[in-house]
Scaffold this active site. Structure first.
Site, PDB file in Angstrom:
ATOM      1  N   GLU A  38       0.709  -1.367   0.003  1.00  0.00           N
ATOM      2  CA  GLU A  38      -0.029  -0.028  -0.023  1.00  0.00           C
ATOM      3  C   GLU A  38       0.971   1.280   0.050  1.00  0.00           C
ATOM      4  O   GLU A  38       0.522   2.154  -0.664  1.00  0.00           O
ATOM      5  CB  GLU A  38      -0.951   0.026   1.187  1.00  0.00           C
ATOM      6  CG  GLU A  38      -1.709   1.433   1.365  1.00  0.00           C
ATOM      7  CD  GLU A  38      -2.668   1.428   0.272  1.00  0.00           C
ATOM      8  OE1 GLU A  38      -2.598   2.506  -0.462  1.00  0.00           O
ATOM      9  OE2 GLU A  38      -3.437   0.437   0.066  1.00  0.00           O
ATOM     10  N   ASP A  96       1.121   4.137  -3.126  1.00  0.00           N
ATOM     11  CA  ASP A  96       0.638   5.573  -2.774  1.00  0.00           C
ATOM     12  C   ASP A  96       1.754   6.286  -3.254  1.00  0.00           C
ATOM     13  O   ASP A  96       1.472   7.419  -3.811  1.00  0.00           O
ATOM     14  CB  ASP A  96       0.175   5.491  -1.052  1.00  0.00           C
ATOM     15  CG  ASP A  96      -1.003   4.768  -0.973  1.00  0.00           C
ATOM     16  OD1 ASP A  96      -1.837   4.379  -1.855  1.00  0.00           O
ATOM     17  OD2 ASP A  96      -1.271   4.884   0.184  1.00  0.00           O
ATOM     18  N   SER A 125      -7.107   2.489  -4.005  1.00  0.00           N
ATOM     19  CA  SER A 125      -5.756   2.788  -3.338  1.00  0.00           C
ATOM     20  C   SER A 125      -4.778   3.591  -4.500  1.00  0.00           C
ATOM     21  O   SER A 125      -3.882   4.413  -3.981  1.00  0.00           O
ATOM     22  CB  SER A 125      -5.092   1.845  -2.557  1.00  0.00           C
ATOM     23  OG  SER A 125      -5.434   1.597  -1.478  1.00  0.00           O
TER      24      SER A 125
END
Length: 763
Positions: free
Chosen positions: A340, A344, A607
């Protein structure tokens, strides 16, 4: 030591000496001119521990039907809980008026942003009331770690036994979806004298939002086909609660998008030539685990982004004075990092290659707070001395998994960010109409919910789209067959549909069986008797059951005629039906090498969408500065809806010709003059199931699976507002012209958006 009485007469000086309160700003701010913010103390009675009453909705009601596995032992630490304070009605009204004025071009307060200290002085709880509450906490044996600059949260620590004694509730272990959790069994009670200034305690349960990305795929590039071959790990989990098996097998390999493709699709590339790269703008991605810091320079080098001057740092944001609530979560290694966090940071840079990227991480284990490290990282940034221009948060959980104090703390946090001028973007979720089932199947809960982390009226929520070319058979029109030197292949904007990997995908049903999604699902049931391909994977949207609809969300064609804050506001690419298209990551375990000579990670989900839009906002911010505007824009949503009204029309009356002209189906030629690509095809109604002993509402059941992925007999359905009818009027939710629960306003042409944004602000 516990006392029966805590007198308000305790001197304020003595109380403040026990805490590291942040000093008030000494300078006045034009934004506060004329506001009535002075008020008398609200704690006016003696605090008597014998006169207590409950604070409503301070526990998770969903646990009421579950028997606890066992009680939490009294010695269990409960660290960095947050006593969430209640501001007065006067200050609540004043804050709403100020934020509205900060976004009103005709107001002298337009873009007059506050510091955390100014915010706390104007809109926090009075010092005397904070002194009374902190004195009571200390008297109950808790350690008060500090008061945040916003004067709305008191950070304190203790044990489960102290929580039971002080708040009259038992901490228990519960098993939910085969996972053990800690939560308080009932609403808390505390002295009635404090009720006027206390909402409750955030951090009495550990139901934290989850990262909203897809299951990562490892893939090897084939130079002959210019495609990637997925390498499935031996024994990969395809059962309920894990990643679904792929419904479509692409024998020739799958497509990996590079930053160039996203830049081309959303038309950011022309801005780079004029020097608008995000330079001078800081984007913070908030996380609960580190990444390998070698990933980012590898990504920048592989995809030709090094010439733009972007920077990167990974750190733990601390308050001043430090409460100790943010510790390093670890993971700065090839095997321990968070996918994640990698996603990002890399795709914020992909869109804004000149921006400064802050990876702000805090450890979940260092905080008992409901939102753990992600909430702590964001809150500390917003209350800190050095603040970013933009924040992206790619995490979420449904409002049904959120107690009132925690939801209040989220909304207060994003309102404070807005008042400080920080633009916040939050992913809506990856499981259709209920964001709490990322990577699994909606079951045992209402199938319609909204992401509690995204449903504040002071953030911009970002949903997920898919490119329509694969289902339509038009890939050669929009993509080259050979990758360019930076590994991109997109020729232009590509028509978009709602990202939906289930049989509820209406565009897939139309293109593949020339029928409805319901018939598509019934057909799939014949060929998939074990439910191996059942999934809820889709971009999320829905109506908040907590937050009211802000005025700016009412002004555009298609706006839902409800009273709720509705999600999403905007959408960008998140994934594709059948898993054909994903973005390429450079990770520690699978670094990117020239010509992809070794395997890489392919990834997606909302995401991805949120940090990409954070990158777009960084371009807007720099462009505004270059034109003489403010470096900070605050919440982007009010401006986005105003601009959308120009293209889509208002909520009533005739619509302009641009509503049809800006339909995403028109492709690059038809939408080249538009700010928005209005996504009108597809929807995010996904599969939902009801296992034996469960109740799943908001689900239209169309069949039964005798042994769903080995979990037993299950009724299977599609998410719907009706249990007896399923069509485009009940499906949760169908894309449509104007705003929709499926994709909000659609996606954007960034160059056109910047031009329109400048014009809207008179620049």
């Amino acid at each position: 030591m516990k006392t029966e009485h805590v007198m308000i007469g305790v001197s304020m000086a003595a109380a403040l000496a026990t805490l590291p309160l942040t000093a008030l700003a000494s300078a006045s701010n034009a934004a506060l001119a004329g506001l009535t913010i002075t008020e008398a103390p609200r704690v006016t009675q003696t605090i008597d521990n014998r006169v207590v009453s409950a604070l409503g909705n301070t526990h998770l009601s969903m646990l009421d039907s579950l028997a606890p596995a066992r009680a939490v032992t009294d010695s269990t630490p409960m660290n960095h809980m947050q006593l969430v304070l209640r501001r007065s009605a006067l200050r609540t009204t004043a804050l709403s008026q100020l934020i509205a004025a900060q976004h009103d071009r005709s107001s002298p307060k337009f873009h007059q942003w506050l510091t955390p200290a100014e915010y706390g002085r104007a809109f926090g709880v009075a010092d005397t009331d904070i002194s009374a509450v902190t004195s009571w906490l200390i008297s109950q044996g808790f350690k008060v770690n500090g008061v945040l600059a916003n004067k709305m949260q008191i950070d304190f620590s203790g044990t489960a036994g102290q929580v039971r004694q002080a708040f009259h509730t038992q901490e228990n272990h519960y098993i939910v979806n085969k996972v053990s959790h800690i939560a308080n069994a009932s609403d808390i009670s505390m002295p009635a004298a404090l009720h006027s200034v206390v909402v409750g305690v955030a951090g009495l349960n550990d139901f934290r939002p989850q990262a909203l990305h897809q299951q990562p795929k490892i893939a090897q590039f084939n130079t002959s086909s210019q495609r990637f071959k997925i390498q499935l790990a031996p024994g990969a989990n395809t059962r309920i609660g894990g990643a679904p098996a792929p419904m479509v097998n692409f024998n020739g390999g799958v497509r990996g998008f590079a930053p160039y493709d996203m830049q081309t699709m959303y038309n950011t590339s022309p801005l780079y030539g004029s020097g608008v790269t995000g330079k001078g703008i800081t984007i913070a991605v908030v996380e609960d685990q580190d990444m390998d810091v070698s990933d980012w320079p590898n990504f920048v080098s592989q995809f030709g982004l090094g010439g733009y001057g972007g920077t990167f740092k990974q750190f733990q944001p601390l308050l001043s004075p430090d409460t100790g609530n943010c510790t390093d979560p670890g993971g700065n290694s090839p095997t321990g990092e968070s996918i994640e966090t990698v996603l990002d940071s890399e795709y914020a840079t992909a869109i804004a290659p000149g921006a400064s990227i802050w990876v702000a991480t805090c450890n979940d284990a260092g905080s008992s707070n409901f939102f753990g490290g992600v909430f702590t990282a964001a809150s500390n940034l917003i209350n800190g001395a050095s603040r970013p221009n933009v924040i992206s948060a790619s995490y979420g959980f449904g409002e049904g998994f959120t107690d009132t104090p925690s939801k209040t703390a989220i909304d207060m946090m994003w309102a404070q960010a807005d008042a400080e001028g920080i633009s916040v973007f939050v992913s809506t979720g990856d499981s259709g109409s209920n964001p709490s089932f990322n990577g699994s199947i909606i079951n045992g809960r209402p199938a319609i919910d909204a992401n509690s982390f995204a449903s504040s009226p002071n953030d911009t929520s970002v949903g997920g789209s898919d490119t329509a070319d694969v289902l339509d058979g038009t890939s050669s029109k929009y993509f080259n067959t050979t990758l360019n030197p930076v590994y991109g292949s997109a020729k232009s904007y590509v028509p978009e549909i709602t990202w939906n990997q289930s049989c509820g995908n209406t565009r897939a049903a139309k293109d593949l069986i020339h029928g409805s999604a319901l018939q598509f699902c019934k057909n799939a049931l014949i060929y998939d008797p074990q439910g191996d391909y059942v999934t809820s994977e889709s971009g999320s949207g829905g109506a908040s059951s907590v937050d009211r609809k802000p005025a700016w969300q009412r002004i555009v064609h298609g706006a839902a005629k409800d009273q709720s804050r509705d999600l999403p506001d905007i959408s960008l690419f998140a994934g594709s039906y059948g898993g054909y298209s994903s973005v390429i990551l450079c990770t520690g375990a699978y670094p990117c090498k020239p010509n992809f000579s070794s395997p890489v990670v392919l990834e997606g989900g909302t995401s991805l969408s949120s940090p990409m839009f954070a990158g777009i906002q960084a371009l807007i911010d720099q462009g505004m500065v270059s034109a003489g505007g403010s470096v900070n824009q605050g919440n982007a949503a009010p401006t986005l809806y105003e601009l959308a009204r120009n293209e889509f029309g208002g909520p009533a009356g005739s619509v302009p010709s641009t509503l049809a002209a800006c339909n995403a189906d028109n492709g690059s030629g038809g939408t080249s003059q538009c700010v928005f690509h209005n996504i009108t095809d597809g929807g995010n109604a996904t599969q939902c199931v009801q296992l034996q002993g469960q109740t799943t509402t908001d689900c239209y059941f169309y069949g039964t699976i005798q042994n769903l992925q080995g979990a037993g007999q299950a009724k299977i359905g599609l998410t719907s507002s009706s249990a007896t009818k399923y069509d485009k009027t009940t499906a949760a939710f169908a894309a449509k012209a104007g705003w929709s629960f499926a994709n909000g306003l659609g996606s954007v042409n960034t160059a056109n958006l910047l031009s329109a944004w400048k014009s809207f602000n008179g620049l």
